[in-house]
Design a protein around this motif. Structure first.
Motif, mmCIF file in Angstrom:
data_model
loop_
_atom_site.group_PDB
_atom_site.id
_atom_site.type_symbol
_atom_site.label_atom_id
_atom_site.label_comp_id
_atom_site.label_asym_id
_atom_site.label_seq_id
_atom_site.Cartn_x
_atom_site.Cartn_y
_atom_site.Cartn_z
ATOM 1 N N PRO A 1 0.808 -1.232 0.000
ATOM 2 C CA PRO A 1 0.000 0.000 0.000
ATOM 3 C C PRO A 1 0.840 1.279 0.000
ATOM 4 N N PHE A 2 0.356 2.275 -0.739
ATOM 5 C CA PHE A 2 0.912 3.624 -0.775
ATOM 6 C C PHE A 2 -0.218 4.609 -0.494
ATOM 7 N N GLU A 3 0.107 5.672 0.234
ATOM 8 C CA GLU A 3 -0.864 6.734 0.502
ATOM 9 C C GLU A 3 -0.571 7.926 -0.389
ATOM 10 N N PHE A 4 -1.504 8.246 -1.272
ATOM 11 C CA PHE A 4 -1.392 9.410 -2.136
ATOM 12 C C PHE A 4 -2.599 10.305 -1.908
ATOM 13 N N ASN A 5 -2.351 11.451 -1.268
ATOM 14 C CA ASN A 5 -3.442 12.412 -1.010
ATOM 15 C C ASN A 5 -4.613 11.752 -0.289
ATOM 16 N N ASP A 6 -4.284 11.037 0.782
ATOM 17 C CA ASP A 6 -5.281 10.376 1.630
ATOM 18 C C ASP A 6 -6.031 9.254 0.918
ATOM 19 N N VAL A 7 -5.530 8.823 -0.220
ATOM 20 C CA VAL A 7 -6.115 7.697 -0.940
ATOM 21 C C VAL A 7 -5.075 6.574 -0.974
ATOM 22 N N THR A 8 -5.492 5.370 -0.612
ATOM 23 C CA THR A 8 -4.575 4.239 -0.575
ATOM 24 C C THR A 8 -4.527 3.551 -1.932
ATOM 25 N N PHE A 9 -3.316 3.424 -2.467
ATOM 26 C CA PHE A 9 -3.080 2.698 -3.701
ATOM 27 C C PHE A 9 -2.389 1.382 -3.373
ATOM 28 N N HIS A 10 -2.687 0.364 -4.160
ATOM 29 C CA HIS A 10 -2.008 -0.928 -4.027
ATOM 30 C C HIS A 10 -1.393 -1.300 -5.377
ATOM 31 N N MET B 1 -9.318 1.655 -19.496
ATOM 32 C CA MET B 1 -8.236 2.503 -19.995
ATOM 33 C C MET B 1 -8.269 3.870 -19.334
ATOM 34 N N GLU B 2 -9.458 4.444 -19.138
ATOM 35 C CA GLU B 2 -9.573 5.741 -18.477
ATOM 36 C C GLU B 2 -9.060 5.669 -17.043
ATOM 37 N N ARG B 3 -9.398 4.593 -16.347
ATOM 38 C CA ARG B 3 -8.916 4.433 -14.965
ATOM 39 C C ARG B 3 -7.392 4.280 -14.935
ATOM 40 N N ALA B 4 -6.865 3.577 -15.916
ATOM 41 C CA ALA B 4 -5.410 3.400 -15.991
ATOM 42 C C ALA B 4 -4.716 4.740 -16.212
ATOM 43 N N ILE B 5 -5.255 5.542 -17.127
ATOM 44 C CA ILE B 5 -4.670 6.853 -17.400
ATOM 45 C C ILE B 5 -4.735 7.737 -16.166
ATOM 46 N N GLN B 6 -5.857 7.698 -15.467
ATOM 47 C CA GLN B 6 -5.998 8.491 -14.248
ATOM 48 C C GLN B 6 -5.004 8.028 -13.178
ATOM 49 N N LYS B 7 -4.795 6.732 -13.099
ATOM 50 C CA LYS B 7 -3.854 6.196 -12.116
ATOM 51 C C LYS B 7 -2.427 6.664 -12.420
ATOM 52 N N ILE B 8 -2.043 6.619 -13.687
ATOM 53 C CA ILE B 8 -0.710 7.084 -14.076
ATOM 54 C C ILE B 8 -0.564 8.567 -13.778
ATOM 55 N N ARG B 9 -1.640 9.327 -13.999
ATOM 56 C CA ARG B 9 -1.591 10.765 -13.711
ATOM 57 C C ARG B 9 -1.350 11.004 -12.219
ATOM 58 N N ILE B 10 -1.987 10.238 -11.374
ATOM 59 C CA ILE B 10 -1.798 10.387 -9.928
ATOM 60 C C ILE B 10 -0.373 10.007 -9.535
ATOM 61 N N TYR B 11 0.143 8.969 -10.150
ATOM 62 C CA TYR B 11 1.543 8.612 -9.894
ATOM 63 C C TYR B 11 2.467 9.777 -10.253
ATOM 64 N N ASN B 12 2.239 10.382 -11.419
ATOM 65 C CA ASN B 12 3.063 11.513 -11.848
ATOM 66 C C ASN B 12 2.967 12.664 -10.864
ATOM 67 N N GLU B 13 1.769 12.933 -10.370
ATOM 68 C CA GLU B 13 1.573 14.023 -9.419
ATOM 69 C C GLU B 13 2.314 13.777 -8.110
ATOM 70 N N ASN B 14 2.637 12.511 -7.857
ATOM 71 C CA ASN B 14 3.356 12.151 -6.629
ATOM 72 C C ASN B 14 4.797 11.714 -6.916
ATOM 73 N N ASN B 15 5.329 12.252 -8.033
ATOM 74 C CA ASN B 15 6.744 12.087 -8.386
ATOM 75 C C ASN B 15 7.139 10.657 -8.737
ATOM 76 N N TYR B 16 6.202 9.924 -9.302
ATOM 77 C CA TYR B 16 6.524 8.627 -9.893
ATOM 78 C C TYR B 16 6.351 8.759 -11.398
ATOM 79 N N PHE B 17 7.450 8.545 -12.139
ATOM 80 C CA PHE B 17 7.441 8.771 -13.575
ATOM 81 C C PHE B 17 7.967 7.543 -14.316
ATOM 82 N N ILE B 18 7.332 7.255 -15.450
ATOM 83 C CA ILE B 18 7.745 6.130 -16.273
ATOM 84 C C ILE B 18 9.199 6.334 -16.715
ATOM 85 N N GLY B 19 10.000 5.314 -16.552
ATOM 86 C CA GLY B 19 11.405 5.390 -16.928
ATOM 87 C C GLY B 19 12.308 5.844 -15.804
#
Length: 271
Positions: A188-197, A225-243
């Protein structure tokens, strides 16, 4: 987890490669100096005059030099390059000397200090840089709660007897295990009070870097696909970037995982 005060030495190999670049450059520039024209270039820019004036200095006591016409642009450039290279050579020599000295006194000596001790002495010591085995043991010595499985969901198990959610996750997990890459499933990761797994939290043992690996297996379904894109966007907002610290793999019903590509991803980011 026990704190590792100093990560393994990955800097020395990089500096050794840099050292070879500097040495090669130095040899090239020294050679070019032997074929450069005599003297130096002086540039004069008079206020209110649009074009600069160029002068060729060959006598150290002559601070003015001989005027060079603008039509001799190639000669002017050679003098300018010679002056640049002369200064560059001094910088290269200083950097080469410093790098050679650092590499000589570095070169994994901190790790070797502990590794060369006998087992009894090692058992009494906590090294500032843990061995890979010690680091893996500490990294895995943690418990967490993943997401629950639905009662009617299919059961897929990895070679480590872990239950995962798809055949593709079995493939990824088994490849990671085969290559000796430590991972945590649905940590689990906490991003803006939302738990990601995320599907996998992977450890690059060489660099001690943790990378998230998300596999999106149904990208031909618009809602998914929309949920996947949104998830990647949240990762980016929390300094997780592809590559950098985020690995993404995707599938559709007609484009499945490629084992060789997965192996290359592991080799590139996790080995």
């Amino acid at each position: 987890m026990q704190t590792e005060l100093i990560h393994p030495d990955i800097l020395t190999p990089q500096l050794a490669a840099r050292l070879e670049e500097l040495k090669n450059c130095l040899e090239i520039k020294k050679k070019s100096q032997r074929y450069a024209p005599e003297g130096h270039l002086r540039i004069s820019q008079t206020p209110g005059v649009r074009l600069p004036q160029f002068f060729h200095i060959t006598n150290p006591k002559d601070f003015n030099g001989n005027y060079i016409a603008h039509t001799k642009k190639a000669f002017i450039s050679k003098l300018a390059q010679k002056d640049y290279d002369a200064r560059l050579i001094k910088i290269l020599q200083a950097q080469i000397k410093s790098l050679e000295k650092y590499i000589e006194c570095s070169n994994r000596k901190i790790e070797q200090l502990y590794a060369r001790m006998n087992k009894i002495r090692q058992s009494l010591i906590t090294p500032v840089t843990l061995t890979n085995a010690q680091y893996i043991e500490e990294w895995k010595h943690i418990t967490w709660q993943g997401l629950p499985f639905n009662e009617d969901s299919n059961e897929y198990y990895t070679s480590n007897k872990e239950r995962v959610r798809s055949k593709s996750e079995v493939i990824i997990a088994d490849l990671l295990a085969r290559e000796g890459i430590p991972y945590r499933y649905e940590f689990p990761f906490e991003f803006n009070d939302v738990t990601f797994h995320p599907d996998f939290l992977c450890l690059n043992l060489r660099t001690r870097q943790e990378l998230i690996w998300e596999h999106f297996g149904m990208m031909d379904f618009p809602d998914y696909m929309e949920r996947a894109i949104q998830k990647i966007r949240i990762y980016n907002e929390n300094n997780y970037f592809i590559g950098k610290n985020l690995i993404i793999t995707m599938e559709t019903q007609f484009n499945h995982l490629n084992i060789h590509q997965l192996e290359r991803l592991i080799e590139t980011y996790l080995s």
